[in-house]
Design an enzyme around this catalytic site. Structure first.
Site, PDB file in Angstrom:
ATOM      1  N   GLY A   1      21.565 -43.268  -8.258  1.00  0.00           N
ATOM      2  CA  GLY A   1      22.441 -43.009  -7.118  1.00  0.00           C
ATOM      3  C   GLY A   1      23.655 -42.237  -7.603  1.00  0.00           C
ATOM      4  N   ARG A   2      24.545 -42.985  -8.286  1.00  0.00           N
ATOM      5  CA  ARG A   2      25.775 -42.409  -8.839  1.00  0.00           C
ATOM      6  C   ARG A   2      25.509 -41.122  -9.614  1.00  0.00           C
ATOM      7  NH1 ARG A   2      29.935 -45.602 -10.304  1.00  0.00           N
ATOM      8  NH2 ARG A   2      28.513 -47.367 -10.410  1.00  0.00           N
TER       9      ARG A   2
ATOM     10  N   CYS B   1      48.821 -49.373   3.196  1.00  0.00           N
ATOM     11  CA  CYS B   1      49.821 -50.428   3.065  1.00  0.00           C
ATOM     12  C   CYS B   1      49.349 -51.552   2.149  1.00  0.00           C
ATOM     13  CB  CYS B   1      50.201 -50.948   4.435  1.00  0.00           C
ATOM     14  SG  CYS B   1      50.905 -49.645   5.449  1.00  0.00           S
TER      15      CYS B   1
HETATM   16  C1  LIG Z   1      23.031 -49.726  -6.638  1.00  0.00           C
HETATM   17  C2  LIG Z   1      21.582 -49.725  -6.967  1.00  0.00           C
HETATM   18  C3  LIG Z   1      21.011 -48.600  -7.549  1.00  0.00           C
HETATM   19  C4  LIG Z   1      21.785 -47.375  -7.909  1.00  0.00           C
HETATM   20  O1  LIG Z   1      22.779 -47.574  -8.826  1.00  0.00           O
HETATM   21  P1  LIG Z   1      23.549 -46.287  -9.389  1.00  0.00           P
HETATM   22  O2  LIG Z   1      24.514 -46.803 -10.333  1.00  0.00           O
HETATM   23  O3  LIG Z   1      24.201 -45.637  -8.226  1.00  0.00           O
HETATM   24  O4  LIG Z   1      22.524 -45.418 -10.021  1.00  0.00           O
HETATM   25  C5  LIG Z   1      19.653 -48.613  -7.779  1.00  0.00           C
HETATM   26  N1  LIG Z   1      18.898 -49.694  -7.477  1.00  0.00           N
HETATM   27  C6  LIG Z   1      19.428 -50.796  -6.914  1.00  0.00           C
HETATM   28  C7  LIG Z   1      18.555 -51.920  -6.569  1.00  0.00           C
HETATM   29  C8  LIG Z   1      20.776 -50.845  -6.643  1.00  0.00           C
HETATM   30  O5  LIG Z   1      21.302 -51.947  -6.087  1.00  0.00           O
END
Ligand SMILES: *Cc1c(COP(=O)(O)O)cnc(C)c1O
Length: 435
Positions: free
Chosen positions: A295-296, A364
């Protein structure tokens, strides 16, 4: 030195010493779209997608790359991810709805979460998602009943917690025993869950999943957990577990600050696939299909936040507060888990930073600080500052605290920019109010 390593691939500094991304001048972007604004670089986004597909597929052909939507998702992004051949990992009915509305086939969606509601599970089954990743005994029973009522058999993975510490912040560690996520292997719960799943009338157990946390800068936790979970799975062969699929989740790190050097995608791929190969060979087991969930590491490096400096307050001998027009409402990570960011002055990118300042938000809360003790060229009201590595877990965690509208997102490529999400209006924020 300018910290180019934490900015998108296309970032340049023009002859005026101004920051450009995707061929677009950031001061012009700030002018045209207003601030705060998030700029996403399409080239970086696509190149990150491609490197995951390439690096995993060449080592483990057929690997499925599922983008973790919670890092940030919207309709335009679904289209890009779809074009790049990725699927999605979703954790709510809302994320599922965006994935499907964006045109992604339901089969390429996996549904995660530690407490999916009956309605969400019913939607997932009805839409025909690829897999539901089951996280609790409650869910095992509930999902089996929902699938049965729908007259379907639902493919599932079981999320196990391997008890391995990935050495990241406590709030983003998930694979240890003391976690709300997954069935722990050590307690016997994972074994019990596998047996229940194998006996469930309307569930098809296709494999196991784990996710250790995020961001993980080391390779060893992936190696250790992959080996441990594959060996654990092999214990159930006689009981009927045919491990067709296996997922080590996501959590791949990115550089937030100039000194950070996360492993390359190829190194994560090599660590995971070589461990799978060795352990499966040792166990005499065919290598399961691999599913990875970055994701990240896909959206994070592509995003840069632009803010405008307003009030500047110097407390002699204490600190210089430089306040900007955004803050914890669009990026809560510093307040939530002490995340650190680089900050640069978008119009003074070649000027040597000589002023120690703290970048405060406009919300705030005293904890509403985007960056403590960073160096900037002497800041002035009206300056545009840029915070890189802001694509992940910033807009997706945004709130309307203090009823500030959430910022727009602009996609840039080859000198052109377009909105992929407009700024919220005051009207938007009253949309759900009932008088
Ligand atoms: C959050 C998550 C990801 C992705 O994590 P990243 O750090 O954004 O790569 C993948 N699989 C599961 C099950 C997650 O909860």
């Amino acid at each position: 030195m300018f910290p180019l390593n934490v900015f998108p691939d296309t970032t340049k500094i023009d002859e005026q010493g101004q920051l450009t991304i995707g061929g677009c001048n950031t001061l012009d972007l700030a002018q045209e779209y207003g601030t705060p604004v998030y700029v996403f670089d399409e080239e970086t986004l696509r190149s990150r997608c491609r490197s995951f597909v390439r690096e995993f597929d060449q080592r483990a052909p057929g690997t499925q790359v599922l983008y973790a939507s919670k890092a940030y998702i919207n309709l335009a992004l679904v289209r890009i991810l779809n074009e790049e051949g990725l699927g999605l990992d979703v954790v709510s009915g809302g994320e599922l709805a965006v994935a499907l509305s964006g045109g992604l086939p339901a089969k390429r969606v996996d549904f995660h979460g530690n407490n999916k509601s009956p309605q969400e599970l019913a939607e997932a089954v009805a839409q025909g998602v690829g897999r539901v990743v089951v996280d609790s005994f409650h869910e095992l029973e509930l999902l089996n009943r929902i699938a049965s009522d729908a007259g379907k058999t639902q493919d599932i993975l079981i999320r196990v917690s391997p008890g391995i510490d990935p050495h990241t912040h406590a709030y983003t560690t998930t694979g240890i025993i003391d976690s709300k996520f997954g069935f722990a292997i050590q307690t016997g719960h994972a074994a019990e869950a596998i047996r229940q799943a194998l006996g469930a009338s309307h569930l098809q157990l296709r494999g196991l999943h784990f996710h250790l946390g995020s961001p993980i800068f080391e390779l060893e936790p992936y190696r250790a957990a992959t080996d441990l979970v594959l060996r654990f799975a092999a214990e159930f062969r006689e009981e009927g577990l045919n491990l067709q699929e296996f997922s080590p989740g996501g959590g791949f790190a990115i550089a937030y600050t100039r000194d950070q050097q996360p492993p390359a995608v190829s190194e994560y791929a090599e660590a995971i696939v070589s461990t799978m190969n060795a352990t499966c060979a040792d166990l005499g087991m065919p290598r399961p299909k691999l599913i990875v969930e970055p994701g990240r590491s896909i959206v994070g490096p592509a995003g840069v936040a632009l803010y405008c400096i307003g009030a500047i307050k110097e407390i002699p001998g204490v600190r210089k507060y430089v306040s900007v027009d955004g803050g914890m409402g669009d990026n809560i990570r510093p307040a939530l888990y002490q995340a650190a960011y680089e900050v640069v002055s978008a119009g003074k990118a070649t000027v040597e930073p000589d002023d120690l300042v703290t970048i405060a938000g406009k919300y705030c809360e005293s904890g509403d600080v985007l960056a403590w003790d960073v160096m900037l060229p002497t800041p002035e009201t009206g300056d545009i500052i840029a915070i890189p590595a802001a694509g992940a877990y910033c807009p997706s965690m945004a709130s309307n605290y203090n009823l500030n509208p959430r910022p727009p997102i602009v996609l840039v490529k080859d000198g052109k920019s377009r909105l992929i999400r407009r700024r919220e209006s005051y009207q938007d924020m009253m949309l759900c109010d009932v008088v």
